[in-house]
Design a protein around this motif. Structure first.
Motif, PDB file in Angstrom:
ATOM      1  N   MET A 176      50.457  40.653  38.499  1.00 55.52           N
ATOM      2  CA  MET A 176      50.285  42.021  38.987  1.00 55.52           C
ATOM      3  C   MET A 176      48.870  42.530  38.728  1.00 55.52           C
ATOM      4  N   GLN A 177      48.343  42.291  37.490  1.00 56.10           N
ATOM      5  CA  GLN A 177      47.001  42.757  37.174  1.00 56.10           C
ATOM      6  C   GLN A 177      45.954  42.077  38.059  1.00 56.10           C
ATOM      7  N   ALA A 178      46.132  40.793  38.330  1.00 57.21           N
ATOM      8  CA  ALA A 178      45.179  40.067  39.183  1.00 57.21           C
ATOM      9  C   ALA A 178      45.205  40.587  40.614  1.00 57.21           C
ATOM     10  N   ILE A 179      46.402  40.834  41.131  1.00 53.37           N
ATOM     11  CA  ILE A 179      46.509  41.320  42.516  1.00 53.37           C
ATOM     12  C   ILE A 179      45.976  42.744  42.621  1.00 53.37           C
ATOM     13  N   ILE A 180      46.221  43.572  41.600  1.00 49.74           N
ATOM     14  CA  ILE A 180      45.654  44.937  41.596  1.00 49.74           C
ATOM     15  C   ILE A 180      44.121  44.875  41.597  1.00 49.74           C
ATOM     16  N   TRP A 203      38.744  45.239  44.327  1.00 47.17           N
ATOM     17  CA  TRP A 203      37.518  44.651  44.873  1.00 47.17           C
ATOM     18  C   TRP A 203      37.480  44.771  46.388  1.00 47.17           C
ATOM     19  N   LEU A 204      38.606  44.583  47.045  1.00 47.48           N
ATOM     20  CA  LEU A 204      38.648  44.744  48.500  1.00 47.48           C
ATOM     21  C   LEU A 204      38.248  46.153  48.897  1.00 47.48           C
ATOM     22  N   ASP A 205      38.732  47.136  48.119  1.00 51.27           N
ATOM     23  CA  ASP A 205      38.385  48.530  48.418  1.00 51.27           C
ATOM     24  C   ASP A 205      36.898  48.794  48.229  1.00 51.27           C
ATOM     25  N   ASN A 206      36.241  47.942  47.411  1.00 50.67           N
ATOM     26  CA  ASN A 206      34.807  48.082  47.179  1.00 50.67           C
ATOM     27  C   ASN A 206      33.990  47.101  48.012  1.00 50.67           C
ATOM     28  N   GLY A 207      34.637  46.492  48.984  1.00 51.78           N
ATOM     29  CA  GLY A 207      33.930  45.615  49.905  1.00 51.78           C
ATOM     30  C   GLY A 207      33.701  44.222  49.372  1.00 51.78           C
ATOM     31  N   ILE A 208      34.438  43.824  48.325  1.00 53.39           N
ATOM     32  CA  ILE A 208      34.275  42.486  47.746  1.00 53.39           C
ATOM     33  C   ILE A 208      35.533  41.672  48.042  1.00 53.39           C
ATOM     34  N   LYS A 264      48.884  45.162  49.671  1.00 53.61           N
ATOM     35  CA  LYS A 264      48.190  44.814  50.916  1.00 53.61           C
ATOM     36  C   LYS A 264      47.016  43.873  50.642  1.00 53.61           C
ATOM     37  N   VAL A 265      47.322  42.816  49.932  1.00 53.40           N
ATOM     38  CA  VAL A 265      46.339  41.790  49.589  1.00 53.40           C
ATOM     39  C   VAL A 265      46.665  40.531  50.389  1.00 53.40           C
ATOM     40  N   THR A 325      32.382  42.790  38.260  1.00 56.45           N
ATOM     41  CA  THR A 325      32.075  43.553  39.473  1.00 56.45           C
ATOM     42  C   THR A 325      30.561  43.700  39.616  1.00 56.45           C
ATOM     43  N   LYS A 326      29.876  44.001  38.498  1.00 58.01           N
ATOM     44  CA  LYS A 326      28.409  44.118  38.532  1.00 58.01           C
ATOM     45  C   LYS A 326      27.774  42.800  38.928  1.00 58.01           C
ATOM     46  N   LEU A 327      28.283  41.674  38.340  1.00 59.13           N
ATOM     47  CA  LEU A 327      27.746  40.361  38.667  1.00 59.13           C
ATOM     48  C   LEU A 327      27.907  40.057  40.148  1.00 59.13           C
TER      49      LEU A 327
END
Length: 637
Positions: free
Chosen positions: A455-459, A464-469, A499-500, A629-631
């Motif tokens: 669950m934590q990985a999919i969240i 990241w998808l919401d941030n364009g990654i 929705k992943v 995320t920064k990397l």
């Protein structure tokens, strides 16, 4: 109270009870017999006196008929003739006829007796036994209204007294004999009962302190024996002569599999065979105890450390010999934990606990035996504490995910990450997976933990998808999760809910774990493949049947274990293995990922060999989500 004291107390109680019962029975016997003899004597006395009175009445009537009634009191001959009919015990004879009262024989001792006077005054026939001046007396008053004649006869019951005295003497003798017979009987019975009690007590004690199956002493015996042995005196003795008491805790390896497969009867025969072998140990001061289940304890005194180690080796060797049961041959093995008294503890619980810790260390690393060391206890105590905190850790979300990038060779572009779990412990700080993963796998929380990580990985993937990654995340699962019938549907529900895309989630399973049940693994992998999830075999090459099984599992990635990467630059054999594996994966259209890449030289060698992807500290250590995320953002720039 000891069994001897209990036996003595029981014997005394039986003896005293029997003597008391004998006294009561004798007293009752004497009392009843006296009453019976007195009643019988009175009955005979009454019968005799009644006959005398009947004869006397006939004679008086004859005198009356002859008209000599007036001469009865005056004529000596008539009077003597009548008195001659009486016995010498008669002390009173009075006659009433036509209002005449003739006292042929009388005594003032009975003249005032109320019972006699009442009968005379009432003209009512009666009789009774009375006490007069310490003499027992029978009086009979006979009234004949037809003849207008009444007679009172009073006589002492000497015959009754003699009979009663005679009977009493005999009864006293009889009662005395009865009493002593009862005492001797009580002594015999108490001795018999005590002997039976002692036999039963010994049998019960044996059953309480010995194992029925093997006949060996059991845990209760061990604790009882240790309570007597483990004391300050023995501690001092061992310190003075520099000897050890060794406690060996022996556990049969894989015994549950034998029980489940072949049945408990076969398992019992194996336990009996092992117990016989342990009893044949040559050490003089050794005792073998069946501790419970498939565990035995060997208690051996007066050893030095060399002999103690040698005995542990002998136990392992002895128990490895094949055992034949019902035409089946079983090659058994044992794991042995060793603790020393007083070095490893001065209480039995401490010795057994430390031997248990050592035994599990030996079992885990296939050592055969392990002698207790303090660092084992520290580590075991720490792990036990962690095991007790798993539930609260899940409830409080103390498990966090770190992410290590996977890069494409030779461009080094990040194409995915592996989610690695850390425990953010409130007291111990950040704990690596090597500290707790195996604890979780052996607990009831293994499914809950894996679902939490998924669950934590999919969240995070959604974030990241919401941030364009758009980046795939690999999640390791336990082989025990393959037994979870709802695993695939749970992953599907999470993907739909957040929705992943399924292709962004990769499921990793170690090679050894996936080979536990190849059919079950293939079934779950097929379902995940239909779902669109990527599949990977982790630590590939460490198993014994890698090439035999690779064709059965339709996977997307194979991760080459760091064992082959470490020396790939200098070891031609590692290079040859990796090269062959890369060729095989290319033929099977499977991408390869090299784990544990830490140097530029390793990376260049892998590029030259044709490896697709790499992962390791050369590119990045595992990072928390914010840093990852920064990397990722920096790499895009």
């Amino acid at each position: 109270m000891t069994s001897t004291d209990l036996s003595s107390a029981l014997r005394k109680r039986v003896l005293y009870s029997s003597i008391g019962l004998a006294i009561v029975v004798s007293a009752i016997f004497i009392n009843v017999a006296l009453n019976l003899s007195r009643d019988l004597g009175e009955s005979l006395e009454l019968e005799h006196s009644t006959k005398v009175l009947s004869q006397l009445t006939k004679h008086v009537k004859s005198v009356i008929h002859d008209g000599k009634i007036n001469e009865l009191a005056l004529d000596v001959n008539v009077k003597d003739e009548l008195i001659g009919l009486l016995g010498r015990d008669v002390i009173g004879l009075e006659i009433w006829f036509n209002k005449k009262h003739i006292k042929l024989k009388s005594s003032p001792s009975y003249a005032l007796n109320k019972l006699i006077n009442n009968a005379v005054n009432a003209h009512k026939s009666n009789f009774d036994f009375i006490e007069i001046d310490d003499d027992r007396v029978l009086w009979i008053y006979e009234n004949s209204p037809i003849d207008n004649l009444s007679i009172l006869m009073v006589n002492k019951t000497y015959a009754l007294d003699k009979a009663t005295t005679y009977v009493s003497n005999r009864l006293v003798i009889t009662a005395f004999l009865t009493f002593w017979l009862a005492v001797w009987g009580a002594l015999f019975i108490s001795a018999l009962i005590t002997k039976r009690f002692e036999q039963s007590n010994k049998k019960l004690k044996y059953l309480a302190t010995h194992d029925i199956l093997t006949g060996l002493p059991n845990r209760a015996y061990l604790y009882e024996y240790a309570q007597l042995y483990l004391n300050a005196e023995n501690i001092k003795k061992h310190q003075e002569v520099n000897t050890l008491l060794a406690v060996y805790l022996i556990d049969l390896d894989k015994f549950k599999d034998i029980n489940d497969t072949m049945g408990h009867l076969v398992g019992d025969e194996i336990l009996k065979a092992i117990s016989i072998r342990l009893c044949n140990l040559k050490e003089k001061n050794s005792q073998v105890i069946r501790y419970g289940g498939d565990e035995f304890v060997v208690w051996c005194d007066n050893l030095d450390e060399t002999k103690a180690t040698s005995l542990a080796e002998n136990i392992v060797t002895l128990c490895r010999q094949p055992i034949e049961v019902n035409n089946y041959v079983f090659e058994t093995s044992v794991s042995v934990g060793v603790s020393y008294y007083p070095r490893s503890g001065i209480q039995l619980d401490d010795l057994l606990r430390n031997a248990d810790i050592s035994m599990y260390q030996a079992k885990k690393h296939r050592l055969g035996f392990q002698v207790f060391q303090q660092e084992l206890f520290t580590r075991s105590e720490f792990r036990i504490n962690l095991r007790g905190q798993l539930n609260s850790a899940l409830e409080q979300s103390q498990f966090v995910l770190y992410y290590q990038p996977k890069v494409q060779l030779p461009s080094n572009n990040i194409i995915g990450v592996e989610a690695l779990v850390r425990w953010l412990h409130p007291l111990e700080g950040l704990l690596g997976p090597n500290m707790f993963i195996d604890i979780i796998e052996q607990s009831m929380f293994v499914h809950e933990f894996t679902r939490y990580v998924l669950m934590q990985a999919i969240i995070q993937c959604r974030t990241w998808l919401d941030n364009g990654i758009e980046l795939s995340i690999a999640v390791n699962i336990s082989p025990y999760n393959l037994m979870d019938p709802d695993l695939v549907s749970y992953i599907s529900d999470l993907l739909i809910h957040y929705k992943v895309p399924a292709a962004l989630i990769e499921i990793e399973l170690t090679e050894n774990a996936s080979m536990v049940n190849i059919d079950k693994t293939q079934e779950i992998f097929t379902q995940l493949k239909k779902l669109g999830v990527k599949l990977s075999i982790d630590d590939f090459g460490t198993g014994m049947s890698s090439l035999a099984y690779i064709k059965h599992l339709d996977v997307d990635y194979i991760k080459i274990d760091r064992l082959f990467i470490n020396d790939v630059v200098t070891d031609k054999r590692d290079e040859a293995v990796i090269s062959s594996l890369l060729v095989l994966c290319q033929k099977l259209n499977i991408l390869t990922i090299a784990e544990g890449v830490e140097t530029i030289e390793q990376a260049n060698k892998l590029i030259n060999l044709g490896c697709d992807l790499a992962q390791g500290y050369l590119y990045s250590k595992p990072l928390p989500a914010e840093e990852m995320t920064k990397l990722l953002s920096n790499s895009k720039e």
